[in-house]
Design a protein around this motif. Structure first.
Motif, PDB file in Angstrom:
ATOM      1  N   GLU A 142       3.549   6.086  10.466  1.00 33.03           N
ATOM      2  CA  GLU A 142       4.876   5.915  11.061  1.00 33.03           C
ATOM      3  C   GLU A 142       5.848   6.955  10.519  1.00 33.03           C
ATOM      4  OE1 GLU A 142       5.890   3.853  13.382  1.00 33.03           O
ATOM      5  OE2 GLU A 142       4.003   2.753  13.620  1.00 33.03           O
ATOM      6  N   ALA A 143       5.762   7.208   9.214  1.00 32.88           N
ATOM      7  CA  ALA A 143       6.643   8.203   8.604  1.00 32.88           C
ATOM      8  C   ALA A 143       6.412   9.580   9.231  1.00 32.88           C
ATOM      9  CB  ALA A 143       6.406   8.257   7.098  1.00 32.88           C
ATOM     10  N   LYS A 144       5.139   9.925   9.457  1.00 38.29           N
ATOM     11  CA  LYS A 144       4.821  11.224  10.057  1.00 38.29           C
ATOM     12  C   LYS A 144       5.414  11.337  11.449  1.00 38.29           C
ATOM     13  CE  LYS A 144       0.926  14.268  11.101  1.00 38.29           C
ATOM     14  NZ  LYS A 144      -0.562  14.417  11.054  1.00 38.29           N
ATOM     15  N   ARG A 145       5.316  10.250  12.219  1.00 40.66           N
ATOM     16  CA  ARG A 145       5.867  10.265  13.579  1.00 40.66           C
ATOM     17  C   ARG A 145       7.375  10.448  13.572  1.00 40.66           C
ATOM     18  NH1 ARG A 145       1.493   6.824  15.111  1.00 40.66           N
ATOM     19  NH2 ARG A 145       2.514   4.936  14.361  1.00 40.66           N
ATOM     20  N   LYS A 146       8.028   9.950  12.518  1.00 39.22           N
ATOM     21  CA  LYS A 146       9.479  10.049  12.428  1.00 39.22           C
ATOM     22  C   LYS A 146       9.941  11.301  11.682  1.00 39.22           C
ATOM     23  CE  LYS A 146      10.243   5.047  12.628  1.00 39.22           C
ATOM     24  NZ  LYS A 146      10.803   3.849  11.939  1.00 39.22           N
ATOM     25  N   GLY A 147       8.991  12.137  11.303  1.00 39.89           N
ATOM     26  CA  GLY A 147       9.347  13.371  10.605  1.00 39.89           C
ATOM     27  C   GLY A 147       9.747  13.164   9.164  1.00 39.89           C
ATOM     28  N   ILE A 148       9.300  12.073   8.566  1.00 43.01           N
ATOM     29  CA  ILE A 148       9.629  11.761   7.168  1.00 43.01           C
ATOM     30  C   ILE A 148       8.484  12.209   6.270  1.00 43.01           C
ATOM     31  CG2 ILE A 148      10.079   9.905   5.512  1.00 43.01           C
ATOM     32  CD1 ILE A 148      11.259   8.289   7.860  1.00 43.01           C
ATOM     33  N   THR A 149       8.811  12.961   5.232  1.00 45.92           N
ATOM     34  CA  THR A 149       7.822  13.409   4.247  1.00 45.92           C
ATOM     35  C   THR A 149       8.073  12.700   2.926  1.00 45.92           C
ATOM     36  OG1 THR A 149       7.698  15.595   5.284  1.00 45.92           O
ATOM     37  CG2 THR A 149       6.871  15.397   3.026  1.00 45.92           C
ATOM     38  N   VAL A 150       7.026  12.155   2.337  1.00 47.01           N
ATOM     39  CA  VAL A 150       7.143  11.457   1.051  1.00 47.01           C
ATOM     40  C   VAL A 150       6.388  12.262  -0.012  1.00 47.01           C
ATOM     41  CG1 VAL A 150       6.712   9.330  -0.229  1.00 47.01           C
ATOM     42  CG2 VAL A 150       7.259   9.220   2.216  1.00 47.01           C
ATOM     43  N   ASP A 151       7.090  12.621  -1.085  1.00 46.09           N
ATOM     44  CA  ASP A 151       6.481  13.353  -2.201  1.00 46.09           C
ATOM     45  C   ASP A 151       5.774  12.330  -3.095  1.00 46.09           C
ATOM     46  OD1 ASP A 151       5.767  14.872  -4.372  1.00 46.09           O
ATOM     47  OD2 ASP A 151       7.791  15.582  -4.834  1.00 46.09           O
ATOM     48  N   ILE A 152       4.504  12.054  -2.803  1.00 46.34           N
ATOM     49  CA  ILE A 152       3.754  11.021  -3.508  1.00 46.34           C
ATOM     50  C   ILE A 152       3.605  11.367  -4.996  1.00 46.34           C
ATOM     51  CG2 ILE A 152       1.534   9.837  -3.685  1.00 46.34           C
ATOM     52  CD1 ILE A 152       3.172   8.972  -1.285  1.00 46.34           C
ATOM     53  N   GLU A 153       3.249  12.619  -5.276  1.00 46.83           N
ATOM     54  CA  GLU A 153       3.070  13.030  -6.669  1.00 46.83           C
ATOM     55  C   GLU A 153       4.395  12.952  -7.434  1.00 46.83           C
ATOM     56  OE1 GLU A 153       1.580  16.900  -9.293  1.00 46.83           O
ATOM     57  OE2 GLU A 153       1.096  16.749  -7.146  1.00 46.83           O
ATOM     58  N   GLY A 154       5.481  13.421  -6.799  1.00 40.20           N
ATOM     59  CA  GLY A 154       6.788  13.363  -7.449  1.00 40.20           C
ATOM     60  C   GLY A 154       7.231  11.933  -7.690  1.00 40.20           C
ATOM     61  N   LYS A 158       8.073  10.205 -11.291  1.00 43.10           N
ATOM     62  CA  LYS A 158       9.385   9.590 -11.525  1.00 43.10           C
ATOM     63  C   LYS A 158       9.248   8.137 -11.946  1.00 43.10           C
ATOM     64  CE  LYS A 158      13.938   9.352 -11.258  1.00 43.10           C
ATOM     65  NZ  LYS A 158      14.809  10.095 -12.190  1.00 43.10           N
ATOM     66  N   LEU A 159       8.370   7.390 -11.294  1.00 42.89           N
ATOM     67  CA  LEU A 159       8.239   5.953 -11.565  1.00 42.89           C
ATOM     68  C   LEU A 159       7.324   5.650 -12.747  1.00 42.89           C
ATOM     69  CD1 LEU A 159       8.010   4.516  -7.939  1.00 42.89           C
ATOM     70  CD2 LEU A 159      10.025   4.656  -9.424  1.00 42.89           C
ATOM     71  N   GLY A 160       6.409   6.559 -13.056  1.00 47.15           N
ATOM     72  CA  GLY A 160       5.512   6.332 -14.183  1.00 47.15           C
ATOM     73  C   GLY A 160       4.353   5.400 -13.882  1.00 47.15           C
ATOM     74  N   VAL A 161       4.041   5.202 -12.591  1.00 45.54           N
ATOM     75  CA  VAL A 161       2.916   4.351 -12.191  1.00 45.54           C
ATOM     76  C   VAL A 161       2.108   5.087 -11.122  1.00 45.54           C
ATOM     77  CG1 VAL A 161       4.235   2.242 -12.670  1.00 45.54           C
ATOM     78  CG2 VAL A 161       4.173   3.147 -10.333  1.00 45.54           C
ATOM     79  N   PRO A 162       0.831   4.740 -10.938  1.00 43.60           N
ATOM     80  CA  PRO A 162       0.043   5.357  -9.876  1.00 43.60           C
ATOM     81  C   PRO A 162       0.634   5.043  -8.500  1.00 43.60           C
ATOM     82  CG  PRO A 162      -1.388   4.238 -11.445  1.00 43.60           C
ATOM     83  CD  PRO A 162       0.014   3.832 -11.782  1.00 43.60           C
ATOM     84  N   VAL A 163       0.693   6.042  -7.636  1.00 41.33           N
ATOM     85  CA  VAL A 163       1.225   5.886  -6.281  1.00 41.33           C
ATOM     86  C   VAL A 163       0.186   6.406  -5.304  1.00 41.33           C
ATOM     87  CG1 VAL A 163       3.071   6.504  -4.682  1.00 41.33           C
ATOM     88  CG2 VAL A 163       3.597   6.156  -7.109  1.00 41.33           C
ATOM     89  N   VAL A 164      -0.111   5.602  -4.294  1.00 39.60           N
ATOM     90  CA  VAL A 164      -1.124   5.964  -3.298  1.00 39.60           C
ATOM     91  C   VAL A 164      -0.512   5.872  -1.907  1.00 39.60           C
ATOM     92  CG1 VAL A 164      -3.397   5.436  -2.354  1.00 39.60           C
ATOM     93  CG2 VAL A 164      -2.943   5.046  -4.785  1.00 39.60           C
ATOM     94  N   ALA A 165      -0.738   6.904  -1.083  1.00 41.36           N
ATOM     95  CA  ALA A 165      -0.278   6.912   0.303  1.00 41.36           C
ATOM     96  C   ALA A 165      -1.351   6.285   1.186  1.00 41.36           C
ATOM     97  CB  ALA A 165       0.006   8.337   0.755  1.00 41.36           C
ATOM     98  N   THR A 166      -0.949   5.350   2.058  1.00 38.93           N
ATOM     99  CA  THR A 166      -1.910   4.710   2.957  1.00 38.93           C
ATOM    100  C   THR A 166      -1.334   4.574   4.370  1.00 38.93           C
ATOM    101  OG1 THR A 166      -1.157   2.443   2.517  1.00 38.93           O
ATOM    102  CG2 THR A 166      -2.877   3.324   1.075  1.00 38.93           C
ATOM    103  N   ALA A 167      -2.265   4.459   5.297  1.00 41.91           N
ATOM    104  CA  ALA A 167      -1.952   4.002   6.652  1.00 41.91           C
ATOM    105  C   ALA A 167      -3.009   2.940   6.917  1.00 41.91           C
ATOM    106  CB  ALA A 167      -2.027   5.138   7.656  1.00 41.91           C
ATOM    107  N   ALA A 168      -2.716   1.718   6.477  1.00 40.11           N
ATOM    108  CA  ALA A 168      -3.745   0.673   6.416  1.00 40.11           C
ATOM    109  C   ALA A 168      -4.334   0.349   7.777  1.00 40.11           C
ATOM    110  CB  ALA A 168      -3.163  -0.591   5.768  1.00 40.11           C
ATOM    111  N   ARG A 169      -3.528   0.442   8.821  1.00 37.84           N
ATOM    112  CA  ARG A 169      -4.052   0.142  10.161  1.00 37.84           C
ATOM    113  C   ARG A 169      -5.163   1.106  10.560  1.00 37.84           C
ATOM    114  NH1 ARG A 169       1.661  -0.455  13.251  1.00 37.84           N
ATOM    115  NH2 ARG A 169       1.931   1.426  12.001  1.00 37.84           N
ATOM    116  N   GLN A 170      -5.066   2.331  10.077  1.00 34.22           N
ATOM    117  CA  GLN A 170      -6.097   3.341  10.357  1.00 34.22           C
ATOM    118  C   GLN A 170      -7.112   3.434   9.219  1.00 34.22           C
ATOM    119  OE1 GLN A 170      -2.721   4.051  11.158  1.00 34.22           O
ATOM    120  NE2 GLN A 170      -3.341   3.485  13.235  1.00 34.22           N
ATOM    121  N   ARG A 171      -6.954   2.550   8.217  1.00 33.99           N
ATOM    122  CA  ARG A 171      -7.836   2.506   7.042  1.00 33.99           C
ATOM    123  C   ARG A 171      -7.805   3.829   6.267  1.00 33.99           C
ATOM    124  NH1 ARG A 171     -10.514  -2.023   6.780  1.00 33.99           N
ATOM    125  NH2 ARG A 171     -11.842  -1.173   5.128  1.00 33.99           N
TER     126      ARG A 171
END
Length: 266
Positions: A142-154, A158-171
């Motif tokens: 959804e973010a891609k369709r709306k032109g939104i980019t998320v800096d997962i590594e950044g 910043k948060l100090g915890v593992p962060v994973v990008a998902t699109a669960a509907r597409q697995r």
């Protein structure tokens, strides 16, 4: 935080939360705002290996599911969707109590990639309660369709915890998500969550309370988080500490009796 033995944790989950777990399973609490795709993540991870019911004494639904990863069995507990963990509703109290007193090995927080500013409020509250956090940034499609980019590594830095990008509907991203859950549950990755700092007066009050709380809590909870909740006037916390912990880990009425009622008010 100090961990219970596997046997004691299994007993606690059954007796206090009505959840049947095995000593071999790693327990993952699944938290998130409504409409983040949390249920889709739950279904994608657990498939048909699910059980539903209600939380003991509540009309709130309880969904549990299992999955295996790298030979390790996991029990995934789907918490009610909430916008915060301040106990202003039954859903919020159920979610807070399980994360705090159910002792999950990992808390997986699902956020909407298109609404991070709103969703991260809950994630930060969870991180104040426990270090064992993995953040799932879902709806990346959804973010891609709306032109939104998320800096997962950044975001992870910043948060100090593992962060994973998902699109669960597409697995998409599920394999990496399982890897990060495994790593944190097994102690291969040790998160160091961002500590939110408040103004000087509040920080002084937190510090003074932490000194009193730390020896009483004996590592069972973060003293800083408990101090914040007491300063916030959370009248349910002491009751829940006695309900979930006093009989097994802390002397009854410990906090109510020994924490000074004249702490600085924020």
């Amino acid at each position: 935080m100090k961990r219970l033995s596997a046997e004691k944790r299994v007993e606690l989950l059954q007796r206090k939360f009505g959840i049947e777990a095995s000593v071999e399973q790693k327990v993952v609490a699944l938290a998130g705002n409504p409409n983040t795709g949390k249920s889709t993540v739950f279904n994608a991870l657990t498939g048909l290996n699910q059980h539903t019911g209600n939380w003991p004494g509540k009309t709130v639904g309880n969904a549990q599911g299992t999955f295996m990863h790298k030979g390790q069995p996991f029990l995934l507990v789907d918490l009610p969707g909430t916008y915060s963990l301040l106990p202003n509703s039954v859903d919020e109290q159920v979610a807070r109590d399980f994360i705090c007193f159910g002792r999950p090995d990992v808390t997986l927080v699902v956020v909407d990639a298109t609404a991070l500013e709103r969703n991260l409020n809950l994630a930060l509250q969870v991180m104040e309660m426990t270090d064992q956090v993995v953040l799932c940034v879902n709806l990346m499609d959804e973010a891609k369709r709306k032109g939104i980019t998320v800096d997962i590594e950044g975001l992870a830095q910043k948060l100090g915890v593992p962060v994973v990008a998902t699109a669960a509907r597409q697995r998409q991203g599920l394999s990496e998500l399982k890897d990060r859950l495994f790593d944190v549950a097994a102690g291969k990755v040790v998160p160091s969550p961002l500590v939110l700092r408040y103004d000087e007066e509040v920080e002084q009050a937190i510090c003074e309370l932490e000194v009193q709380l730390a020896p009483l809590l004996k590592g069972t909870m973060k003293a800083r988080w408990v101090a914040l909740r007491l300063l916030d006037g959370d009248s349910t916390l002491l009751e829940d500490i006695e309900k979930y912990m006093a009989d097994a880990e802390l002397p009854k009425h410990t906090l109510g009796r020994e924490v000074s009622p004249s702490w600085p008010q924020a």
